[in-house]
Design an enzyme around this catalytic site. Structure first.
Site, PDB file in Angstrom:
ATOM      1  N   TYR A 120       0.208  10.008   4.633  1.00  0.00           N
ATOM      2  CA  TYR A 120      -0.164  10.307   6.011  1.00  0.00           C
ATOM      3  C   TYR A 120       0.899  11.244   6.575  1.00  0.00           C
ATOM      4  O   TYR A 120       2.083  11.078   6.295  1.00  0.00           O
ATOM      5  CB  TYR A 120      -0.201   9.036   6.879  1.00  0.00           C
ATOM      6  N   ARG A 121       0.491  12.176   7.391  1.00  0.00           N
ATOM      7  CA  ARG A 121       1.493  13.075   7.984  1.00  0.00           C
ATOM      8  C   ARG A 121       2.302  12.314   9.029  1.00  0.00           C
ATOM      9  O   ARG A 121       1.815  11.334   9.619  1.00  0.00           O
ATOM     10  CB  ARG A 121       0.817  14.282   8.606  1.00  0.00           C
TER      11      ARG A 121
ATOM     12  N   ASP B 230      -4.844  20.976  10.690  1.00  0.00           N
ATOM     13  CA  ASP B 230      -5.094  20.102   9.545  1.00  0.00           C
ATOM     14  C   ASP B 230      -5.885  20.790   8.440  1.00  0.00           C
ATOM     15  O   ASP B 230      -6.217  21.958   8.545  1.00  0.00           O
ATOM     16  CB  ASP B 230      -5.818  18.829  10.023  1.00  0.00           C
TER      17      ASP B 230
ATOM     18  N   TRP C 207      -1.547   7.312  10.405  1.00  0.00           N
ATOM     19  CA  TRP C 207      -2.548   6.658   9.544  1.00  0.00           C
ATOM     20  C   TRP C 207      -3.794   6.490  10.385  1.00  0.00           C
ATOM     21  O   TRP C 207      -3.783   5.914  11.462  1.00  0.00           O
ATOM     22  CB  TRP C 207      -2.033   5.348   8.957  1.00  0.00           C
TER      23      TRP C 207
ATOM     24  N   ASN D 135       0.824  -1.205   0.000  1.00  0.00           N
ATOM     25  CA  ASN D 135       0.000   0.000   0.000  1.00  0.00           C
ATOM     26  C   ASN D 135       0.861   1.259   0.000  1.00  0.00           C
ATOM     27  O   ASN D 135       1.941   1.287   0.583  1.00  0.00           O
ATOM     28  CB  ASN D 135      -0.901   0.021   1.243  1.00  0.00           C
TER      29      ASN D 135
HETATM   30  C1  LIG Z   1      -1.826  16.625   2.278  1.00  0.00           C
HETATM   31  C2  LIG Z   1      -2.546  15.407   2.766  1.00  0.00           C
HETATM   32  C3  LIG Z   1      -2.320  14.941   4.044  1.00  0.00           C
HETATM   33  C4  LIG Z   1      -2.972  13.812   4.516  1.00  0.00           C
HETATM   34  N1  LIG Z   1      -2.720  13.368   5.781  1.00  0.00           N
HETATM   35  C5  LIG Z   1      -3.323  12.245   6.221  1.00  0.00           C
HETATM   36  C6  LIG Z   1      -3.017  11.735   7.507  1.00  0.00           C
HETATM   37  O1  LIG Z   1      -2.225  12.296   8.242  1.00  0.00           O
HETATM   38  N2  LIG Z   1      -3.649  10.599   7.885  1.00  0.00           N
HETATM   39  C7  LIG Z   1      -4.535   9.930   7.097  1.00  0.00           C
HETATM   40  O2  LIG Z   1      -5.040   8.878   7.485  1.00  0.00           O
HETATM   41  N3  LIG Z   1      -4.862  10.413   5.879  1.00  0.00           N
HETATM   42  C8  LIG Z   1      -4.262  11.535   5.420  1.00  0.00           C
HETATM   43  N4  LIG Z   1      -4.561  12.021   4.182  1.00  0.00           N
HETATM   44  C9  LIG Z   1      -5.587  11.341   3.369  1.00  0.00           C
HETATM   45  C10 LIG Z   1      -5.026  10.053   2.777  1.00  0.00           C
HETATM   46  O3  LIG Z   1      -3.862  10.304   2.054  1.00  0.00           O
HETATM   47  C11 LIG Z   1      -6.060   9.390   1.882  1.00  0.00           C
HETATM   48  O4  LIG Z   1      -7.192   9.094   2.654  1.00  0.00           O
HETATM   49  C12 LIG Z   1      -5.546   8.138   1.203  1.00  0.00           C
HETATM   50  O5  LIG Z   1      -6.512   7.643   0.303  1.00  0.00           O
HETATM   51  C13 LIG Z   1      -5.184   7.071   2.199  1.00  0.00           C
HETATM   52  O6  LIG Z   1      -4.722   5.940   1.522  1.00  0.00           O
HETATM   53  P1  LIG Z   1      -5.107   4.461   1.982  1.00  0.00           P
HETATM   54  O7  LIG Z   1      -6.551   4.293   1.706  1.00  0.00           O
HETATM   55  O8  LIG Z   1      -4.230   3.626   1.113  1.00  0.00           O
HETATM   56  O9  LIG Z   1      -4.793   4.354   3.419  1.00  0.00           O
HETATM   57  C14 LIG Z   1      -3.896  13.146   3.688  1.00  0.00           C
HETATM   58  C15 LIG Z   1      -4.133  13.626   2.396  1.00  0.00           C
HETATM   59  C16 LIG Z   1      -3.477  14.745   1.933  1.00  0.00           C
HETATM   60  C17 LIG Z   1      -3.754  15.249   0.537  1.00  0.00           C
END
Ligand SMILES: Cc1cc2nc3c(=O)[nH]c(=O)nc-3n(C[C@H](O)[C@H](O)[C@H](O)COP(=O)(O)O)c2cc1C
Length: 615
Positions: A176-177, A285, A190, A172
């Site tokens: 995530y920050r 955020d 995450w 995957n």
């Molecule tokens: C700039 C930015 C920061 C993000 N930070 C987070 C975060 O800290 N934690 C999180 O769960 N999703 C965060 N997201 C959203 C995820 O990247 C998004 O939900 C993504 O589809 C997650 O992938 P996954 O489904 O493979 O886990 C962020 C998105 C962006 C554009």
């Protein structure tokens, strides 16, 4: 990456900032102001980042605002996102060919598919040219940013987080920050609904430590792929291959079996011990609010590798508009065909940037039967990341373009019927602060697909007359502004100096029902009634439909900040605000320009610091 800089200069008007600027607040504030310029915003390269608090000068430049506008987003994707969507739709409709002619016609499509699958290379990548061994790991050496004054520290904001399922069959990529705790530990933010969190659960249940590789930079498309809501189990870099028409080229991390793109700039490899959680945050955020400190897993860094001349890619989140608006636009377009199998009569949908994606969705559909819109609401709330959406409004096929917001608002208000409003409960984004408890909260669905409704009021007053009458009933009301007065459901927004629950104020206004159709209540202290863009942002952020929407005797929405008077027992977070001194310093240096109007318009600093409100 040098190519990327040249490409950005040519295609995106890259602005290079050579003044030494602090990774704490200064660089993020410059990027935050840049993205407010809309289509005129440009990518930024900070060539001399410094960390004054630690006396560190970085050689590694910081690259920001890569997805600066729609045009550049389109260029990064290589074509308009709608065209990508057409390709996906074609693929999804692929049927076995009948006869030789059809087989031959299909060949180019099938041939292109071979590019989709990432290719694993058996040698080291450019991203592994420099290897920092475990004993020399020091995250301070990376120009990690602290975006907001009240952030819990420095955060990697554009980290591509690569993880693997325990059995190694799934990989995957998620964005995530990552909070920097010290020289070798990062917080893994995450959220509980995300794929890496599901993998984490597998390792925890098996009592094993979880390998993680975080990448920064490389082809900017990796960044978009990282935030793309791909279905569970599908590696996001398949989408990379599909869009680029070229396989992602992957190399093995040095200390684990996770494969990563060969051309990223920086690679941070490490191990997450499921037993060792640590408090993460606060962090300002993309809701424009600080997310509250909560325990999250921690990665112990094992090694860092990088290219010879790496760039450090980062973004700023806070109040909209932000860079994620452009990434989100591409996502919205590209994922439309993937929504259609579960909602075949969906024509289009739109997630307005000031609804910060999960707080508001507008959808246009072809209606074939009674309850069709309700069926779609449940479908949306039940699937993947769409299920985070708090408020969904459905319109029929005759509605204006979904991005023509004034015309669409009028169309919706002309069809708003409290009998067709569905209020229910479901999961909410982990970032949501409005719901009475974390993870679960109210959902609002409006079926505006029907015919126009009769006027929902008897008489309209001027704002001044209405204010006088309202103040006689509830003296805490300090301002009134009516929008869409010509529609069947004019929206009256009132600002209150809140001393009791807004619901009590709403109840007191019952004698004025003949003048009201839709009433929205906000706090006077942090809202400008003349700024509908930020009012919408505030209201959809602040409400939990079950607690804050009332349908009788008029529709009322409590968009105020909540406290114990409202039965809200969590900690209500504050807004993200720039540091006014830092802004002023940057302006004096000639690095940013902004007017006092911009300060108000974007809510850059707390309202009580504005002084006189500019015209
Ligand atoms: C700039 C930015 C920061 C993000 N930070 C987070 C975060 O800290 N934690 C999180 O769960 N999703 C965060 N997201 C959203 C995820 O990247 C998004 O939900 C993504 O589809 C997650 O992938 P996954 O489904 O493979 O886990 C962020 C998105 C962006 C554009």
């Amino acid at each position: 990456m040098r190519n990327l800089v040249e490409w950005l200069k040519r295609e995106g008007g890259l602005r290079i900032i050579e003044e030494p600027l602090d990774v704490e607040l200064e660089i993020p504030h410059v990027a935050y102001l840049e993205v407010k310029k809309g289509e005129a915003s440009r990518p930024l390269l900070f060539t001399r980042p410094v960390w004054r608090a630690r006396g560190i000068e970085y050689e590694m430049p910081v690259l920001m605002n890569l997805y600066a506008n729609r045009e550049l987003t389109e260029k990064i994707l290589g074509r308009h996102p709608d065209e990508v969507a057409v390709g996906i739709e074609e693929l999804m409709k692929l049927k076995p060919p009948k006869g030789l002619k059809e087989k031959l016609k299909m060949l180019p499509k099938l041939f292109a598919l071979k590019n989709v699958f990432p290719k694993r290379l058996g040698f080291r990548g450019e991203c592994q040219e420099i290897v920092i061994p475990s004993e020399e790991v020091d995250l301070d050496r990376l120009p990690i940013l602290k975006t907001w004054p009240e952030d819990g520290g420095r955060f990697i904001t554009m980290g591509q987080v690569y993880t693997r399922s325990l059995d190694g069959t799934m990989q995957n990529l998620g964005m995530y920050r990552l909070q920097q705790y010290d020289k070798r530990r990062l917080g893994m933010h995450w959220q509980i609904h995300k794929d890496a969190s599901h993998f984490f659960d597998q390792y925890r249940d098996a009592g094993k430590k979880m390998p993680v590789t975080v990448c920064i930079g490389g082809d900017p498309l990796y960044i978009w792929c990282g935030q793309a809501p791909m279905p569970h189990g599908m590696f996001e870099l398949l989408l990379y291959g599909f869009i680029r028409g070229r396989n992602a080229q992957l190399v093995k991390s040095l200390t684990n079996d996770i494969y990563i793109p060969r051309d990223v700039d920086i690679v941070i490899e490490g191990i997450v011990d499921p037993e060792a959680m640590e408090i993460e945050g606060p962090f300002g955020d993309h809701t424009g609010y600080y997310t509250l400190p909560e325990p999250f897993p921690v990665m112990e860094v094992e090694t860092i590798t990088m290219k010879k001349d790496p760039l450090f890619a980062a973004t700023v989140v806070g109040k909209p508009p932000l860079e994620d608006k452009y990434m989100g636009w591409a996502t919205e377009r590209i994922f439309l065909p993937m929504l259609k199998p579960m909602a075949p009569d969906l024509i289009d949908y739109n997630m307005p940037e000031n609804g910060v994606f999960h707080n508001l969705i507008l959808a246009k559909m072809e209606v074939h039967y009674k309850g069709h819109a309700q069926q779609f609401m449940h479908a949306f709330w039940g699937v993947g990341q769409m299920s985070f959406v708090k408020h969904a409004i459905f319109v029929g096929k005759e509605a204006p373009d979904l991005e023509d917001y004034p015309a669409l608002a009028r169309h919706i208000l002309d069809r708003l019927d409290p009998a067709k409003v569905l209020i229910t409960e479901g999961i909410v984004d982990q970032l949501d602060h409005a719901s009475p408890q974390t993870l679960v909260g109210g959902k609002l669905g409006i079926d505006a697909t029907g015919p126009e409704v009769p006027k929902a009021y008897e008489e309209l007053l001027s704002d001044r007359e209405l204010l006088e009458k309202m103040q006689a009933l509830a003296p805490e009301i300090v301002a009134v502004k009516q929008y869409m007065r010509e529609s069947a459901n004019p929206v009256t927004v009132i600002a209150i100096e809140k001393e009791r629950s807004a619901k009590e104020v709403i109840d007191l206004l019952e004698p004025l029902a003949r003048y009201l159709a839709v009433l929205a209540v906000v706090d006077a202290g942090n809202n400008d009634l003349d700024n509908p863009y930020m009012l919408l942002w505030r209201i959809v952020n602040n409400i939990d439909a079950q607690r804050d929407i009332f349908l009788q005797p008029f529709v009322a929405i409590d968009g105020t900040n909540k406290d114990a008077n409202d039965g809200y027992m969590r900690h209500w977070p504050g807004d993200t605000h720039c540091d006014p001194d830092v802004l002023e310093r940057l302006r004096e240096q000639g690095i940013v320009e902004y007017s006092s109007k911009d300060l108000v318009r974007w809510g850059l600093i707390p309202f009580d610091l504005y002084g006189e409100k500019p015209e």
